[in-house]
Design a protein around this motif. Sequence first.
Motif, PDB file in Angstrom:
ATOM      1  N   ALA A  52      45.261 -58.814  20.860  1.00 14.13           N
ATOM      2  CA  ALA A  52      45.891 -58.865  19.255  1.00 14.13           C
ATOM      3  C   ALA A  52      46.355 -60.033  19.654  1.00 14.13           C
ATOM      4  N   ALA A  53      47.837 -60.174  19.923  1.00 18.69           N
ATOM      5  CA  ALA A  53      48.601 -61.301  20.286  1.00 18.69           C
ATOM      6  C   ALA A  53      47.844 -62.468  20.738  1.00 18.69           C
ATOM      7  N   SER A  54      46.787 -62.366  21.867  1.00 19.96           N
ATOM      8  CA  SER A  54      46.083 -63.947  22.420  1.00 19.96           C
ATOM      9  C   SER A  54      45.497 -64.464  21.758  1.00 19.96           C
ATOM     10  N   VAL A  55      44.735 -63.472  20.240  1.00 22.36           N
ATOM     11  CA  VAL A  55      43.753 -64.218  19.195  1.00 22.36           C
ATOM     12  C   VAL A  55      44.861 -64.330  17.862  1.00 22.36           C
ATOM     13  N   GLY A  56      46.022 -64.496  18.251  1.00 21.82           N
ATOM     14  CA  GLY A  56      46.172 -65.062  16.902  1.00 21.82           C
ATOM     15  C   GLY A  56      47.270 -63.776  16.320  1.00 21.82           C
ATOM     16  N   LEU A  57      46.929 -62.306  16.834  1.00 20.43           N
ATOM     17  CA  LEU A  57      47.574 -61.162  15.709  1.00 20.43           C
ATOM     18  C   LEU A  57      48.876 -60.468  16.289  1.00 20.43           C
ATOM     19  N   ASP A  58      49.960 -60.858  15.769  1.00 21.78           N
ATOM     20  CA  ASP A  58      51.257 -60.052  16.298  1.00 21.78           C
ATOM     21  C   ASP A  58      51.844 -59.771  15.145  1.00 21.78           C
ATOM     22  N   PRO A  59      52.599 -58.485  14.946  1.00 24.03           N
ATOM     23  CA  PRO A  59      52.455 -57.789  15.739  1.00 24.03           C
ATOM     24  C   PRO A  59      50.434 -57.339  15.427  1.00 24.03           C
ATOM     25  N   ALA A  60      50.188 -56.250  16.820  1.00 20.45           N
ATOM     26  CA  ALA A  60      48.916 -55.670  16.415  1.00 20.45           C
ATOM     27  C   ALA A  60      48.877 -54.743  15.871  1.00 20.45           C
ATOM     28  N   PRO A  61      46.853 -54.958  14.363  1.00 18.92           N
ATOM     29  CA  PRO A  61      47.285 -54.095  13.424  1.00 18.92           C
ATOM     30  C   PRO A  61      46.595 -53.154  14.073  1.00 18.92           C
ATOM     31  N   VAL A  62      46.645 -51.760  12.709  1.00 14.91           N
ATOM     32  CA  VAL A  62      45.616 -50.888  13.270  1.00 14.91           C
ATOM     33  C   VAL A  62      43.984 -50.496  12.862  1.00 14.91           C
ATOM     34  N   GLU A  63      43.360 -49.879  13.333  1.00 10.56           N
ATOM     35  CA  GLU A  63      42.001 -49.702  13.042  1.00 10.56           C
ATOM     36  C   GLU A  63      41.803 -50.560  10.957  1.00 10.56           C
ATOM     37  N   GLU A  64      41.178 -50.714  10.954  1.00  8.35           N
ATOM     38  CA  GLU A  64      40.171 -51.262   9.478  1.00  8.35           C
ATOM     39  C   GLU A  64      40.759 -50.148   8.848  1.00  8.35           C
ATOM     40  N   ILE A 175      40.223 -63.733   5.605  1.00  8.61           N
ATOM     41  CA  ILE A 175      40.261 -64.167   7.285  1.00  8.61           C
ATOM     42  C   ILE A 175      42.090 -63.876   7.614  1.00  8.61           C
ATOM     43  N   PRO A 176      42.047 -62.990   8.609  1.00  7.93           N
ATOM     44  CA  PRO A 176      43.569 -62.850   8.672  1.00  7.93           C
ATOM     45  C   PRO A 176      43.999 -64.192   9.297  1.00  7.93           C
ATOM     46  N   SER A 177      45.151 -64.080   8.452  1.00 13.55           N
ATOM     47  CA  SER A 177      45.977 -65.234   9.009  1.00 13.55           C
ATOM     48  C   SER A 177      46.154 -65.875  10.505  1.00 13.55           C
ATOM     49  N   GLY A 178      46.237 -66.778  10.397  1.00 10.77           N
ATOM     50  CA  GLY A 178      46.754 -67.221  12.170  1.00 10.77           C
ATOM     51  C   GLY A 178      45.481 -66.076  13.545  1.00 10.77           C
ATOM     52  N   LEU A 179      44.349 -65.962  12.415  1.00 14.96           N
ATOM     53  CA  LEU A 179      42.761 -65.136  13.719  1.00 14.96           C
ATOM     54  C   LEU A 179      42.736 -66.543  14.272  1.00 14.96           C
ATOM     55  N   ASP A 180      42.607 -66.227  15.658  1.00 15.67           N
ATOM     56  CA  ASP A 180      42.192 -67.683  16.551  1.00 15.67           C
ATOM     57  C   ASP A 180      41.449 -67.182  17.261  1.00 15.67           C
ATOM     58  N   LEU A 292      22.192 -58.245   9.650  1.00 14.69           N
ATOM     59  CA  LEU A 292      21.539 -57.990   7.762  1.00 14.69           C
ATOM     60  C   LEU A 292      21.718 -59.934   8.053  1.00 14.69           C
ATOM     61  N   ASP A 293      22.954 -60.345   8.053  1.00 16.56           N
ATOM     62  CA  ASP A 293      23.274 -61.900   8.004  1.00 16.56           C
ATOM     63  C   ASP A 293      24.198 -62.224   9.020  1.00 16.56           C
ATOM     64  N   THR A 294      24.016 -63.488   9.439  1.00 18.10           N
ATOM     65  CA  THR A 294      25.597 -64.006   9.763  1.00 18.10           C
ATOM     66  C   THR A 294      26.156 -65.134   9.309  1.00 18.10           C
ATOM     67  N   ALA A 295      27.024 -65.331   9.828  1.00 19.02           N
ATOM     68  CA  ALA A 295      27.636 -66.790   9.106  1.00 19.02           C
ATOM     69  C   ALA A 295      29.443 -67.174   9.291  1.00 19.02           C
ATOM     70  N   GLU A 296      29.263 -68.569   8.895  1.00 18.70           N
ATOM     71  CA  GLU A 296      30.093 -69.297   9.923  1.00 18.70           C
ATOM     72  C   GLU A 296      31.741 -68.744   8.421  1.00 18.70           C
ATOM     73  N   THR A 297      32.725 -68.882   9.866  1.00 13.77           N
ATOM     74  CA  THR A 297      34.236 -68.764   8.808  1.00 13.77           C
ATOM     75  C   THR A 297      35.104 -70.037   9.655  1.00 13.77           C
ATOM     76  N   SER A 298      36.331 -70.234   8.826  1.00 11.23           N
ATOM     77  CA  SER A 298      36.940 -71.336   8.510  1.00 11.23           C
ATOM     78  C   SER A 298      37.972 -71.583  10.055  1.00 11.23           C
ATOM     79  N   ALA A 299      37.993 -69.891  10.566  1.00  7.89           N
ATOM     80  CA  ALA A 299      38.846 -69.522  12.026  1.00  7.89           C
ATOM     81  C   ALA A 299      38.790 -69.980  12.725  1.00  7.89           C
ATOM     82  N   PRO A 300      38.974 -70.615  13.555  1.00  8.25           N
ATOM     83  CA  PRO A 300      38.812 -71.470  14.841  1.00  8.25           C
ATOM     84  C   PRO A 300      38.186 -70.440  15.733  1.00  8.25           C
TER      85      PRO A 300
END
Length: 344
Positions: A52-64, A175-180, A292-300
């Motif tokens: 989770a930290a390696s993709v910008g999420l620290d602390p690690a979130p729980v399952e949505e 999109i979670p802040s910092g997600l990369d 059903l569909d695909t989409a780009e996002t602004s997150a890297p």
Amino acid sequence: MSKTNAGNFFEDFAVGQVIDHATPRTITEGDRAVYGAIYPTRFAVPSSAAFAASVGLDPAPVEELMAFHVAFGKTVPDVSLNAVANLGYAECRFRRPVVPGDTLRTSSEVIGLKQNSHGRTGVVYVRSTATNQRGEIALDWVRWVMVRKRDVEAAAPDAVVPTLADVVSAEDLPIPSGLDFTDYDFAAAGEPHRFGDYAIGEKIDHVDGVTLTDPEHMMATRLWQNTAKVHFNTEARPDGTRLVYGGHVISMARALSFNGLANAQLIAAINAGAHTAPALAGDTIYAWSEVLDTAETSAPGVGALRLRLVATKGRDESMNLRDDAGKHAPGVLLDLDYWALVPR
């Protein structure tokens, strides 16, 4: 007058009514561990703090879905204690990651009412919002539930059926802040498949099955403090069975979807969902997904897949959602439409 809570019946609801639900619930690492013990989940972000930290999420979130179950459970004593069935979901957005230490509190607004023609039940539509200890919205959603009437002779309210979006637009996905995902570790995640490897219309058979048991689904439902009688009390249903909580089926199907969608790391939104048939202990459930569909996002490095997740009672290698008459095919338990965030 009794001090106990018999729950609200259909005639107790009014459009515009706002309900502040008890009891705030603090998420812990223990919740993460028990969730993993109940469901065969292996997604890397909620499983590994380092990933989770390696993709910008620290602390690690729980399952949505854990956050959804907790927030949903708060609404049950006021909205669906006297429910016949939970019918569907729409416009669910996971606004920000929920991490251990967050305390969720839920409120609901009644946005629609429609009495059924036989007069014994009616459908209640609510928009529920869960906030954390800082007052920030963690998630919000709409659901509709069939609720018994206390008095079948009570006058029907004016029917109000809300207009709901068929899908959360890709532009509105939170999109979670910092997600990369630019340095995403595919080996650690478990599969090499990325955004561009999935095609609209593709179906994925998740292969594995899990047999539902009474102890597990009742433990899960208690964990979320969901007090609906039909999940615990064999006298609450005419057939003497305990109805498996629909969210239990959602989480089980989501966990099974790892096989083929291991990189669908985060659920951004639920567009629509229906529990199309009851699930009971002893049922063995399988799952398949359709892109059903695909989409780009602004997150890297982050793309979004719109997925249909279907849970079935028994193995359905044909992966048919509907029968020739257009109704959900026999054996279909869950039809869930959601957006997931994946590496590009």
